[in-house]
Design an enzyme around this catalytic site. Structure first.
Site, PDB file in Angstrom:
ATOM      1  N   TYR A  67       0.853  -1.152  -0.160  1.00 40.77           N
ATOM      2  CA  TYR A  67      -0.017   0.117  -0.055  1.00 40.77           C
ATOM      3  C   TYR A  67       0.786   1.243   0.116  1.00 40.77           C
ATOM      4  CZ  TYR A  67       1.044   0.104   5.069  1.00 40.77           C
ATOM      5  OH  TYR A  67       1.670   0.122   6.222  1.00 40.77           O
ATOM      6  N   CYS A  68       0.232   2.385  -0.193  1.00 37.94           N
ATOM      7  CA  CYS A  68       0.978   3.637  -0.364  1.00 37.94           C
ATOM      8  C   CYS A  68       0.027   4.529   0.543  1.00 37.94           C
ATOM      9  CB  CYS A  68       1.327   4.375  -1.568  1.00 37.94           C
ATOM     10  SG  CYS A  68      -0.149   4.592  -2.721  1.00 37.94           S
ATOM     11  N   PHE A  69      -0.074   5.766   0.492  1.00 38.38           N
ATOM     12  CA  PHE A  69      -0.766   6.767   1.493  1.00 38.38           C
ATOM     13  C   PHE A  69      -2.228   6.662   1.020  1.00 38.38           C
ATOM     14  CE2 PHE A  69      -2.570  10.749   2.848  1.00 38.38           C
ATOM     15  CZ  PHE A  69      -2.579  10.476   3.967  1.00 38.38           C
TER      16      PHE A  69
ATOM     17  N   TYR B 102      -3.153   3.649   3.133  1.00 33.03           N
ATOM     18  CA  TYR B 102      -3.018   3.968   4.418  1.00 33.03           C
ATOM     19  C   TYR B 102      -3.965   4.694   5.072  1.00 33.03           C
ATOM     20  CZ  TYR B 102      -0.946   5.713   8.723  1.00 33.03           C
ATOM     21  OH  TYR B 102      -0.784   6.126  10.169  1.00 33.03           O
TER      22      TYR B 102
END
Length: 370
Positions: free
Chosen positions: A98-100, A127
């Protein structure tokens, strides 16, 4: 050859209940501000690269920013990062990345891994969505669950009672702080966000296992520098209290264990014998100095002299018995009067009191009551 593909997911509940491995491709500065327990940070861009791309985005727009990102992360840099992700994917085949926000960065990382022959799933929403889910877990528990607050004088061993309970929440454990003026460990507390994430996952798993009530220690809004989520703190302030009692001698022994023996061992394990003991002594003195105003100059001076003598003897011979004197003085002159007053203020909420065996039996019984 492409590895079997697990679909991307937005089932945050299943992610946290299963405890699958998580690959965080955000920049290190983002990860340090807040992360999920056990997540591994292997960023698409480091902090400097992320900053440059962010400036470019503001000045020239998304297309230019993406192009700059590809130039910055190319060649050997790109190869090294893809290799690190591939190693993670092979060692954690059931995990997710995952990223933000679950957008560009995780999609790029996913595409580059695919080019390397590895299909690896990502978390939709990233996130931010996962974090929002966990905060809602705490809010829902505060609104829907019953809480019993375990109170008692300093040193009665409240944490020791809570830990074995299947519906016990060790708030101090999640905060990595024992809750008192002397409660800091040799290592630092987690960031606020990490504290909340860890606590929320604990709540989620216990509710999934059937808990509809929770036992928590009587805490102020802050445990060290960690701030209890407001909804939880408000629920605790309105909940019934069970009061744990113990003899003065047992309390002194427990404080000696926690704040002298165990804390000293933590410092020694981190820094070696000589430096560790020096830092341990500094910590004890600083903890006492921090409550100087509340003790008053005379009582502080007296207790400091006793503590200094105890530390000198411990350094010289290893004998820890002299520490009992300042511990007893601190209980009698500072903590006990404060807790007596607090108990009087909360008397209408106290539904049971007793020693450890009686309180433990009562809490186990209450777990099954409506």
């Amino acid at each position: 050859m492409m590895t079997p593909h697990t679909p991307d997911t937005s089932d945050y509940r299943a992610l946290f209940l299963s405890g699958v491995e998580l690959l965080d491709v955000r920049a290190p500065v983002e990860f340090e501000k807040g992360a999920f327990p056990g997540a591994v940070n292997l960023p698409l861009m480091d902090d400097e690269e992320r900053s440059k791309v962010g400036i470019c985005y503001k000045q020239q727009g998304q297309e230019a920013a993406i192009a700059l990102g590809h130039r910055l992360v190319s060649g050997g840099v790109k190869e090294a990062r893809v290799a690190a992700w591939a190693e993670f994917a092979r060692s954690c085949p059931d995990g997710f990345m995952y990223c933000f926000r679950g957008g560009l960065r995780s999609k790029i990382a996913q595409a580059w891994l695919s080019e390397a022959g590895i299909a690896y799933p990502r978390v939709a929403g990233g996130y931010k969505a996962m974090r929002g889910f966990l905060m809602e877990v705490i809010a829902q528990a505060a609104a829907e669950c019953r809480f019993i607050v375990l109170g008692g004088m300093t040193g009665t061993g409240k944490t020791d009672v809570i830990l074995p309970l299947p519906n016990g929440l060790d708030l101090e454990g999640h905060a990595h702080h024992r809750g008192s003026s002397f409660g800091r460990h040799a290592t630092e507390q987690p960031p606020q966000i990490d504290f909340e994430n860890s606590l929320a996952i604990d709540v989620l798993k216990k509710r999934h296992a059937g808990a509809s009530s929770f036992v928590v220690e009587d805490e102020g809004q802050f445990i060290g520098r960690c701030n209890l989520p407001l909804e939880l703190y408000q629920a605790m302030k309105e909940s019934p209290i069970v009061w744990l009692e113990d003899s003065q001698g047992s309390r002194v022994q427990r404080i000696l264990r926690d704040y002298v023996i165990d804390l000293g061992q933590e410092f020694v394990a981190l820094h070696g014998r000589e430096q560790g003991m020096r830092l341990f002594a500094e910590r004890l003195r600083t903890s006492l100095d921090n409550i100087r105003r509340r003790l008053g100059d005379q009582r502080h001076r007296q207790l400091r002299q006793v503590m200094d003598a105890a530390l000198e003897e411990q350094m010289r011979s290893g004998d820890i018995e002299p520490h009992r004197e300042w511990i007893l003085g601190l209980l009698e002159q500072y903590y006990d009067p404060m807790y007596v007053y607090q108990r009087q203020q909360k008397a209408s909420r106290i539904i049971f009191s007793g020693d450890r065996d009686a309180v433990s039996a009562y809490l186990v019984q209450r777990r099954y009551l409506p």
